[in-house]
Scaffold this motif. Structure first.
Motif, PDB file in Angstrom:
ATOM      1  N   LYS A  78      88.527 115.838  -1.225  1.00  0.00           N
ATOM      2  CA  LYS A  78      87.605 115.965  -2.355  1.00  0.00           C
ATOM      3  C   LYS A  78      87.205 117.419  -2.630  1.00  0.00           C
ATOM      4  O   LYS A  78      87.191 117.862  -3.774  1.00  0.00           O
ATOM      5  CB  LYS A  78      86.357 115.112  -2.104  1.00  0.00           C
ATOM      6  CG  LYS A  78      85.325 115.158  -3.215  1.00  0.00           C
ATOM      7  CD  LYS A  78      85.595 114.141  -4.281  1.00  0.00           C
ATOM      8  CE  LYS A  78      84.603 114.165  -5.417  1.00  0.00           C
ATOM      9  NZ  LYS A  78      84.576 112.923  -6.165  1.00  0.00           N
TER      10      LYS A  78
ATOM     11  N   HIS B  30      88.383 122.019  -9.879  1.00  0.00           N
ATOM     12  CA  HIS B  30      87.790 121.554 -11.144  1.00  0.00           C
ATOM     13  C   HIS B  30      86.653 122.486 -11.582  1.00  0.00           C
ATOM     14  O   HIS B  30      86.529 122.816 -12.764  1.00  0.00           O
ATOM     15  CB  HIS B  30      87.279 120.120 -10.979  1.00  0.00           C
ATOM     16  CG  HIS B  30      86.618 119.566 -12.201  1.00  0.00           C
ATOM     17  ND1 HIS B  30      87.321 119.077 -13.276  1.00  0.00           N
ATOM     18  CD2 HIS B  30      85.305 119.446 -12.540  1.00  0.00           C
ATOM     19  CE1 HIS B  30      86.476 118.669 -14.218  1.00  0.00           C
ATOM     20  NE2 HIS B  30      85.242 118.877 -13.789  1.00  0.00           N
TER      21      HIS B  30
ATOM     22  N   ARG C 168      75.109 114.345 -13.653  1.00  0.00           N
ATOM     23  CA  ARG C 168      76.411 113.659 -13.530  1.00  0.00           C
ATOM     24  C   ARG C 168      76.579 112.617 -14.639  1.00  0.00           C
ATOM     25  O   ARG C 168      77.661 112.476 -15.222  1.00  0.00           O
ATOM     26  CB  ARG C 168      76.507 112.979 -12.144  1.00  0.00           C
ATOM     27  CG  ARG C 168      77.721 112.079 -11.942  1.00  0.00           C
ATOM     28  CD  ARG C 168      79.005 112.896 -11.915  1.00  0.00           C
ATOM     29  NE  ARG C 168      80.211 112.099 -11.839  1.00  0.00           N
ATOM     30  CZ  ARG C 168      80.860 111.626 -12.899  1.00  0.00           C
ATOM     31  NH1 ARG C 168      80.405 111.849 -14.121  1.00  0.00           N
ATOM     32  NH2 ARG C 168      81.974 110.932 -12.745  1.00  0.00           N
TER      33      ARG C 168
ATOM     34  N   HIS D 163      77.269 114.520 -17.767  1.00  0.00           N
ATOM     35  CA  HIS D 163      78.639 115.064 -17.761  1.00  0.00           C
ATOM     36  C   HIS D 163      79.628 113.989 -18.244  1.00  0.00           C
ATOM     37  O   HIS D 163      80.516 114.274 -19.040  1.00  0.00           O
ATOM     38  CB  HIS D 163      78.962 115.495 -16.328  1.00  0.00           C
ATOM     39  CG  HIS D 163      80.003 116.577 -16.188  1.00  0.00           C
ATOM     40  ND1 HIS D 163      79.889 117.826 -16.745  1.00  0.00           N
ATOM     41  CD2 HIS D 163      81.192 116.588 -15.505  1.00  0.00           C
ATOM     42  CE1 HIS D 163      80.956 118.567 -16.416  1.00  0.00           C
ATOM     43  NE2 HIS D 163      81.764 117.812 -15.669  1.00  0.00           N
TER      44      HIS D 163
HETATM   45  C1  HEM Z   1      84.480 121.962 -20.268  1.00  0.00           C
HETATM   46  C2  HEM Z   1      84.547 121.917 -18.953  1.00  0.00           C
HETATM   47  C3  HEM Z   1      84.633 120.633 -18.168  1.00  0.00           C
HETATM   48  C4  HEM Z   1      85.262 119.455 -18.473  1.00  0.00           C
HETATM   49  C5  HEM Z   1      86.050 119.117 -19.736  1.00  0.00           C
HETATM   50  C6  HEM Z   1      85.012 118.542 -17.364  1.00  0.00           C
HETATM   51  C7  HEM Z   1      85.451 117.230 -17.310  1.00  0.00           C
HETATM   52  C8  HEM Z   1      85.072 116.305 -16.372  1.00  0.00           C
HETATM   53  C9  HEM Z   1      85.346 114.886 -16.426  1.00  0.00           C
HETATM   54  C10 HEM Z   1      86.139 114.194 -17.553  1.00  0.00           C
HETATM   55  C11 HEM Z   1      84.804 114.310 -15.314  1.00  0.00           C
HETATM   56  C12 HEM Z   1      84.853 112.821 -14.944  1.00  0.00           C
HETATM   57  C13 HEM Z   1      83.799 112.126 -15.758  1.00  0.00           C
HETATM   58  C14 HEM Z   1      83.757 110.640 -15.541  1.00  0.00           C
HETATM   59  O1  HEM Z   1      84.716 110.046 -15.072  1.00  0.00           O
HETATM   60  O2  HEM Z   1      82.694 110.073 -15.844  1.00  0.00           O
HETATM   61  C15 HEM Z   1      84.159 115.366 -14.536  1.00  0.00           C
HETATM   62  C16 HEM Z   1      83.486 115.196 -13.341  1.00  0.00           C
HETATM   63  C17 HEM Z   1      82.860 116.210 -12.646  1.00  0.00           C
HETATM   64  N1  HEM Z   1      82.819 117.560 -13.004  1.00  0.00           N
HETATM   65 FE1  HEM Z   1      83.515 118.355 -14.703  1.00  0.00          FE
HETATM   66  N2  HEM Z   1      84.230 119.187 -16.421  1.00  0.00           N
HETATM   67  C18 HEM Z   1      83.994 120.466 -16.867  1.00  0.00           C
HETATM   68  C19 HEM Z   1      83.284 121.460 -16.225  1.00  0.00           C
HETATM   69  C20 HEM Z   1      82.724 121.328 -14.980  1.00  0.00           C
HETATM   70  C21 HEM Z   1      82.032 122.382 -14.260  1.00  0.00           C
HETATM   71  C22 HEM Z   1      81.845 123.826 -14.790  1.00  0.00           C
HETATM   72  C23 HEM Z   1      81.630 121.856 -13.062  1.00  0.00           C
HETATM   73  C24 HEM Z   1      80.875 122.500 -11.929  1.00  0.00           C
HETATM   74  C25 HEM Z   1      80.649 123.783 -11.774  1.00  0.00           C
HETATM   75  C26 HEM Z   1      82.044 120.456 -13.041  1.00  0.00           C
HETATM   76  C27 HEM Z   1      81.785 119.576 -12.007  1.00  0.00           C
HETATM   77  C28 HEM Z   1      82.091 118.232 -12.026  1.00  0.00           C
HETATM   78  C29 HEM Z   1      81.678 117.302 -11.002  1.00  0.00           C
HETATM   79  C30 HEM Z   1      80.870 117.645  -9.735  1.00  0.00           C
HETATM   80  C31 HEM Z   1      82.141 116.033 -11.400  1.00  0.00           C
HETATM   81  C32 HEM Z   1      81.860 114.708 -10.682  1.00  0.00           C
HETATM   82  C33 HEM Z   1      82.972 114.261  -9.827  1.00  0.00           C
HETATM   83  C34 HEM Z   1      82.594 112.933  -9.166  1.00  0.00           C
HETATM   84  O3  HEM Z   1      81.860 112.118  -9.708  1.00  0.00           O
HETATM   85  O4  HEM Z   1      83.054 112.740  -8.050  1.00  0.00           O
HETATM   86  N3  HEM Z   1      82.697 120.174 -14.213  1.00  0.00           N
HETATM   87  N4  HEM Z   1      84.330 116.561 -15.214  1.00  0.00           N
END
Ligand code: HEM
Ligand code: HEM
Length: 177
Positions: A40, A47, A134, A137
């Motif tokens: 992970k 990511h 979360r 997001h």
């Molecule tokens: C435009 C930029 C980004 C996009 C398009 C993006 C996209 C995504 C998507 C599609 C998910 C899964 C959502 C879901 O299934 O509900 C996700 C999860 C996540 N993202 Fe991003 N993300 C971006 C930027 C970031 C940044 C900058 C960070 C942290 C510095 C981040 C941290 C996370 C974390 C911690 C998760 C949760 C994973 C989990 O639930 O185990 N993301 N992101």
């Protein structure tokens, strides 16, 4: 001036590809891996770096947009459609920044920064699901996908109904026209 600045064009397509990859592949794949899985942290770190690069490139794009000349607003033949296009473009910028901010929100709330970049071996929380950033997001990801679909529909309307080759404004070529 009948097209966007070449730097803006380059950033439009680079950022579009990067966002679509995280929305469709990277993000969902990350969410499917349990926090207890040893893989992970590395996927999460990748990511986060990728997402922060999107944020930086989007900021650069906004700055270039402000400081370069751009073509006049496109004409879709109806003032409501023209207004809708302007709102969609502004909303795309806003939501992408909100996506990066909510991602950082998860990272700070769950103390992931030290684990990913500071060499800390503290365990991750069992899941991120009870963190409100979360939830945001996930919701913002869906909203961006919907807006991009609308944006592509707008392009298709110009391409196939108006037949005005709007796409050439977001591509490279001669400046004058
Ligand atoms: C435009 C930029 C980004 C996009 C398009 C993006 C996209 C995504 C998507 C599609 C998910 C899964 C959502 C879901 O299934 O509900 C996700 C999860 C996540 N993202 Fe991003 N993300 C971006 C930027 C970031 C940044 C900058 C960070 C942290 C510095 C981040 C941290 C996370 C974390 C911690 C998760 C949760 C994973 C989990 O639930 O185990 N993301 N992101
Ligand atoms: C995540 C994906 C995308 C994002 C975030 C995005 C965002 C934007 C934004 C904000 C603008 C307004 C120009 C500016 O201020 O920078 C724009 C213009 C444009 N985009 Fe996209 N875009 C994406 C994907 C696409 C795709 C897949 C297509 C083609 C099918 C496309 C075609 C265009 C065209 C033709 C314009 C020029 C519109 C005009 O001149 O009024 N975009 N895009």
């Amino acid at each position: 001036m009948n097209r966007y600045h070449p730097l803006l064009v380059t950033l439009h397509w680079l950022v579009a590809i990067m966002i679509l990859i995280s929305l469709v592949v990277g993000g969902p794949m990350l969410a499917d891996i349990k926090n207890s899985d040893p893989q992970k942290i590395s996927v999460l770190t990748g990511h986060m770096i990728w997402g922060m690069c999107i944020g930086g490139l989007m900021l650069a794009r906004l700055a270039i947009r402000v400081f370069t000349r751009k073509p006049p607003n496109a004409d879709a033949g109806h003032s409501t459609l023209d207004f809708g296009a302007r709102v969609t473009h502004a909303a795309l910028y806003l939501l992408v920044f909100a996506m990066v901010a909510s991602g950082l929100g998860i990272a700070f709330s769950a103390d992931i920064i030290a684990v990913a970049f500071g060499g800390s071996d503290a365990p991750l929380p069992a899941s991120f699901n009870d963190i409100s950033a979360r939830t945001a997001h996930g919701i913002i990801a869906t909203l961006i996908l919907l807006l991009v679909a609308l944006h592509v529909l707008g392009w298709a309307y110009h391409q196939f109904v108006r037949k005005d080759r709007l796409i050439s404004r977001m591509w490279f070529g001669r400046k004058a026209g």
